[in-house]
Motif scaffolding. Structure first.
Motif, PDB file in Angstrom:
ATOM      1  N   PRO A 194       0.804  -1.231   0.000  1.00 29.65           N
ATOM      2  CA  PRO A 194       0.000   0.000   0.000  1.00 29.65           C
ATOM      3  C   PRO A 194       0.835   1.279   0.000  1.00 29.65           C
ATOM      4  N   HIS A 195       2.121   1.206   0.367  1.00 31.49           N
ATOM      5  CA  HIS A 195       2.935   2.405   0.539  1.00 31.49           C
ATOM      6  C   HIS A 195       4.137   2.490  -0.398  1.00 31.49           C
ATOM      7  N   ILE A 196       4.507   1.380  -1.031  1.00 31.01           N
ATOM      8  CA  ILE A 196       5.818   1.328  -1.679  1.00 31.01           C
ATOM      9  C   ILE A 196       5.944   2.333  -2.825  1.00 31.01           C
ATOM     10  N   ALA A 197       4.886   2.559  -3.597  1.00 32.70           N
ATOM     11  CA  ALA A 197       4.976   3.523  -4.702  1.00 32.70           C
ATOM     12  C   ALA A 197       5.233   4.927  -4.170  1.00 32.70           C
ATOM     13  N   ASP A 198       4.591   5.283  -3.062  1.00 34.60           N
ATOM     14  CA  ASP A 198       4.817   6.604  -2.471  1.00 34.60           C
ATOM     15  C   ASP A 198       6.226   6.715  -1.909  1.00 34.60           C
ATOM     16  N   TRP A 199       6.691   5.670  -1.230  1.00 34.96           N
ATOM     17  CA  TRP A 199       8.055   5.700  -0.704  1.00 34.96           C
ATOM     18  C   TRP A 199       9.060   5.870  -1.840  1.00 34.96           C
ATOM     19  N   PHE A 200       8.838   5.153  -2.928  1.00 31.11           N
ATOM     20  CA  PHE A 200       9.743   5.253  -4.076  1.00 31.11           C
ATOM     21  C   PHE A 200       9.709   6.659  -4.657  1.00 31.11           C
ATOM     22  N   GLU A 201       8.513   7.189  -4.863  1.00 29.92           N
ATOM     23  CA  GLU A 201       8.387   8.518  -5.455  1.00 29.92           C
ATOM     24  C   GLU A 201       9.013   9.588  -4.556  1.00 29.92           C
ATOM     25  N   GLU A 202       8.831   9.442  -3.250  1.00 28.33           N
ATOM     26  CA  GLU A 202       9.344  10.434  -2.305  1.00 28.33           C
ATOM     27  C   GLU A 202      10.812  10.212  -1.952  1.00 28.33           C
ATOM     28  N   GLY A 203      11.371   9.095  -2.385  1.00 31.87           N
ATOM     29  CA  GLY A 203      12.776   8.819  -2.109  1.00 31.87           C
ATOM     30  C   GLY A 203      13.065   8.605  -0.643  1.00 31.87           C
ATOM     31  N   ARG A 204      12.222   7.836   0.020  1.00 31.68           N
ATOM     32  CA  ARG A 204      12.418   7.594   1.448  1.00 31.68           C
ATOM     33  C   ARG A 204      11.941   6.195   1.803  1.00 31.68           C
ATOM     34  N   LEU A 205      12.361   5.763   2.989  1.00 36.26           N
ATOM     35  CA  LEU A 205      11.908   4.483   3.520  1.00 36.26           C
ATOM     36  C   LEU A 205      11.951   4.569   5.043  1.00 36.26           C
ATOM     37  N   PRO A 206      10.857   4.209   5.735  1.00 35.55           N
ATOM     38  CA  PRO A 206      10.874   4.223   7.201  1.00 35.55           C
ATOM     39  C   PRO A 206      11.657   3.021   7.737  1.00 35.55           C
ATOM     40  N   VAL A 207      12.963   3.098   7.639  1.00 35.50           N
ATOM     41  CA  VAL A 207      13.813   1.934   7.871  1.00 35.50           C
ATOM     42  C   VAL A 207      13.661   1.394   9.291  1.00 35.50           C
ATOM     43  N   ARG A 208      13.732   2.257  10.275  1.00 33.04           N
ATOM     44  CA  ARG A 208      13.683   1.773  11.657  1.00 33.04           C
ATOM     45  C   ARG A 208      12.352   1.105  11.975  1.00 33.04           C
ATOM     46  N   GLU A 209      11.288   1.696  11.511  1.00 37.94           N
ATOM     47  CA  GLU A 209       9.965   1.130  11.733  1.00 37.94           C
ATOM     48  C   GLU A 209       9.844  -0.238  11.068  1.00 37.94           C
ATOM     49  N   LEU A 210      10.288  -0.325   9.819  1.00 35.94           N
ATOM     50  CA  LEU A 210      10.203  -1.590   9.100  1.00 35.94           C
ATOM     51  C   LEU A 210      11.160  -2.624   9.670  1.00 35.94           C
ATOM     52  N   ALA A 211      12.340  -2.190  10.107  1.00 32.04           N
ATOM     53  CA  ALA A 211      13.305  -3.138  10.671  1.00 32.04           C
ATOM     54  C   ALA A 211      12.733  -3.830  11.894  1.00 32.04           C
ATOM     55  N   ALA A 212      12.037  -3.081  12.739  1.00 31.34           N
ATOM     56  CA  ALA A 212      11.425  -3.685  13.920  1.00 31.34           C
ATOM     57  C   ALA A 212      10.376  -4.715  13.515  1.00 31.34           C
ATOM     58  N   GLU A 213       9.596  -4.412  12.489  1.00 28.81           N
ATOM     59  CA  GLU A 213       8.568  -5.340  12.031  1.00 28.81           C
ATOM     60  C   GLU A 213       9.179  -6.560  11.356  1.00 28.81           C
ATOM     61  N   LEU A 214      10.221  -6.336  10.574  1.00 21.54           N
ATOM     62  CA  LEU A 214      10.898  -7.454   9.928  1.00 21.54           C
ATOM     63  C   LEU A 214      11.609  -8.319  10.960  1.00 21.54           C
ATOM     64  N   GLY A 215      12.125  -7.686  12.012  1.00 24.44           N
ATOM     65  CA  GLY A 215      12.740  -8.446  13.089  1.00 24.44           C
ATOM     66  C   GLY A 215      11.730  -9.337  13.798  1.00 24.44           C
ATOM     67  N   SER A 216      10.549  -8.806  14.068  1.00 21.96           N
ATOM     68  CA  SER A 216       9.514  -9.612  14.720  1.00 21.96           C
ATOM     69  C   SER A 216       9.025 -10.728  13.806  1.00 21.96           C
ATOM     70  N   LEU A 217       9.188 -10.535  12.507  1.00 21.39           N
ATOM     71  CA  LEU A 217       8.827 -11.561  11.530  1.00 21.39           C
ATOM     72  C   LEU A 217       9.898 -12.655  11.445  1.00 21.39           C
ATOM     73  N   GLY A 218      11.088 -12.364  11.982  1.00 20.00           N
ATOM     74  CA  GLY A 218      12.190 -13.323  11.923  1.00 20.00           C
ATOM     75  C   GLY A 218      13.001 -13.245  10.650  1.00 20.00           C
ATOM     76  N   ALA A 219      12.909 -12.110   9.947  1.00 22.22           N
ATOM     77  CA  ALA A 219      13.550 -11.991   8.634  1.00 22.22           C
ATOM     78  C   ALA A 219      14.964 -11.424   8.687  1.00 22.22           C
ATOM     79  N   LEU A 220      15.443 -11.000   9.851  1.00 22.12           N
ATOM     80  CA  LEU A 220      16.763 -10.379   9.950  1.00 22.12           C
ATOM     81  C   LEU A 220      17.778 -11.399  10.475  1.00 22.12           C
ATOM     82  N   GLY A 221      18.750 -11.722   9.640  1.00 20.53           N
ATOM     83  CA  GLY A 221      19.717 -12.752  10.008  1.00 20.53           C
ATOM     84  C   GLY A 221      19.062 -14.105  10.165  1.00 20.53           C
ATOM     85  N   MET A 222      18.040 -14.368   9.360  1.00 19.49           N
ATOM     86  CA  MET A 222      17.208 -15.552   9.573  1.00 19.49           C
ATOM     87  C   MET A 222      17.946 -16.859   9.310  1.00 19.49           C
TER      88      MET A 222
END
Length: 395
Positions: free
Chosen positions: A38-66
């Motif tokens: 739902p957000h990726i096109a806007d993030w791409f257009e705006e040249g940004r990414l909420p890295v810290r917010e997503l990292a926490a979510e990806l970490g809870s998903l088990g995707a970091l250093g999995m």
């Protein structure tokens, strides 16, 4: 009228994955649908990414250093990590890059080459996304030839003092820790190269962000500047001497790209098929024209073959049998085919293909970066050529 199939059905891909791998794939895919798409096109257009917010979510998903064991890491198989990368890059290469740099470059380097103290300090927090890492190898004038790096580390008493500049560093300006490779005068290191774990709040360290990118816009890319960065002796990675350290880590990241690039290709193809089915040209669906079906059939073959190659290399890696030449083969083929597929899909979408309403041009732009980072196509061609002929042709 016959029922349309997916590429996965055409190639019978799902039975090639273990139940745990299918579950991981479906979990990451749903995360992409719910949280990222739902957000990726806007993030791409705006040249940004909420890295810290997503990292926490990806970490809870088990995707970091999995695919790493212990220290809070999930310890999944290489193939499971691969299918996760595939689903993340099906959304955007920048998202997969975040995960690759965190897990396959920064965390892997500490996990493989670090001291017990370094592992305990950083890996548990990096696995949850609380701490972010980056990987400093590439320099403004030294990409494909990292042995020529100018960043240096000189001893001063019991300390090390680092000076130099790194370039094109994903996560650089948001990282808490940087794994930095530098020239030293240590006799036990081929070419004198050693790795250092550098907290980014160390005086003399800065990471200005790189802007005005037309590729990987939904990703943080930075320069690293080290100006008399003083570190204790304990900051050195004790078990990494020479280029073997960084190149081994790059092999881990390239493995993820083999899978990830096919995720981008698949997303482009599925988008093009859906568009062709709904778009009418001369009172007939675009999908009903022979030339459109020819394009779709040819692209489906490459997407299917790319998946098969990725799955095969995943099994080799799970058995500990994969070689650098095989990783180069996968990276070269799958990224090269993915970018060709993205461009061909754009032709099916016509003018709509250049808008961010559809993901195709975004994938194509991103793949321009994926084509050259973690080893350019030319470097991988020469790696394969050396393996087949026994002759090195890099110089």
């Amino acid at each position: 009228m016959s029922t349309a199939q997916t590429v996965a059905q055409l190639f019978a891909l799902d039975p090639l994955l273990e139940p745990e791998e299918l579950a991981i794939r479906d979990t990451v895919r749903q995360f992409g649908v719910d949280r990222l798409r739902p957000h990726i096109a806007d993030w791409f257009e705006e040249g940004r990414l909420p890295v810290r917010e997503l990292a926490a979510e990806l970490g809870s998903l088990g995707a970091l250093g999995m695919h790493l064991d212990g220290y809070g890491c999930p310890g999944m198989s290489a193939s499971a990590y691969g299918v996760a990368c595939m689903e993340l890059e099906a959304v955007d290469s920048g998202i997969r890059s975040l995960v690759s740099v965190q897990g396959s470059l920064a965390m892997f380097s500490i996990h493989r080459w670090g001291s017990e103290e370094q592992k305990q300090e950083w890996l548990p927090r990096m696995a949850t996304g609380e701490a972010l890492g980056c990987f400093g190898l590439t320099e403004p004038d030294f990409g494909s030839n990292p042995a020529g790096m100018r960043t240096n580390a000189k001893r001063d008493g019991d300390d090390w003092v680092l000076n130099g500049t790194k370039m094109w560093i994903t996560n650089g300006s948001v990282a808490d820790v940087a794994v930095v490779w530098a020239q030293t005068d240590l006799a036990d290191s081929p070419a004198g190269i050693r790795g250092f774990v550098v907290p980014t709040d160390t005086p003399g360290f800065s990471a200005p962000e790189i802007h005005k990118k037309l590729s990987l816009r939904a990703s943080v890319t930075s320069e690293l500047v080290l100006d008399d960065v003083r570190l204790p002796a304990s900051a050195m990675l004790p078990d990494a001497a020479g280029l073997r350290g960084p190149l081994t880590a790059l092999g881990e990241a390239r493995f993820g790209i083999i899978f990830g690039s096919m995720g981008a290709a698949r997303d482009c193809l599925e988008t093009a098929i859906a568009y062709a089915q709904s778009r009418e040209v001369f009172d007939k669906p675009l999908a009903g024209y022979q030339i459109t079906q020819t394009k779709i059939a040819d692209m489906a073959l490459e997407v299917g073959k790319g998946h098969l190659l990725a799955y095969h290399l995943g099994r080799l890696k799970d058995r500990g049998e994969i070689t650098p030449e095989q990783v180069s083969t996968g990276k070269l083929n799958n990224v090269r085919e993915a970018i060709a597929i993205a461009r061909e899909c754009r032709t099916i979408l016509g003018a709509n293909g250049i808008t961010l309403e559809y993901p195709v041009i975004r994938h194509a732009n991103n793949l321009e970066s994926v084509l050259t980072y973690e080893g350019t196509s030319e470097v991988h061609q020469l790696t394969i050529g050396k393996a087949l002929t026994g002759e090195g042709a890099f110089r």
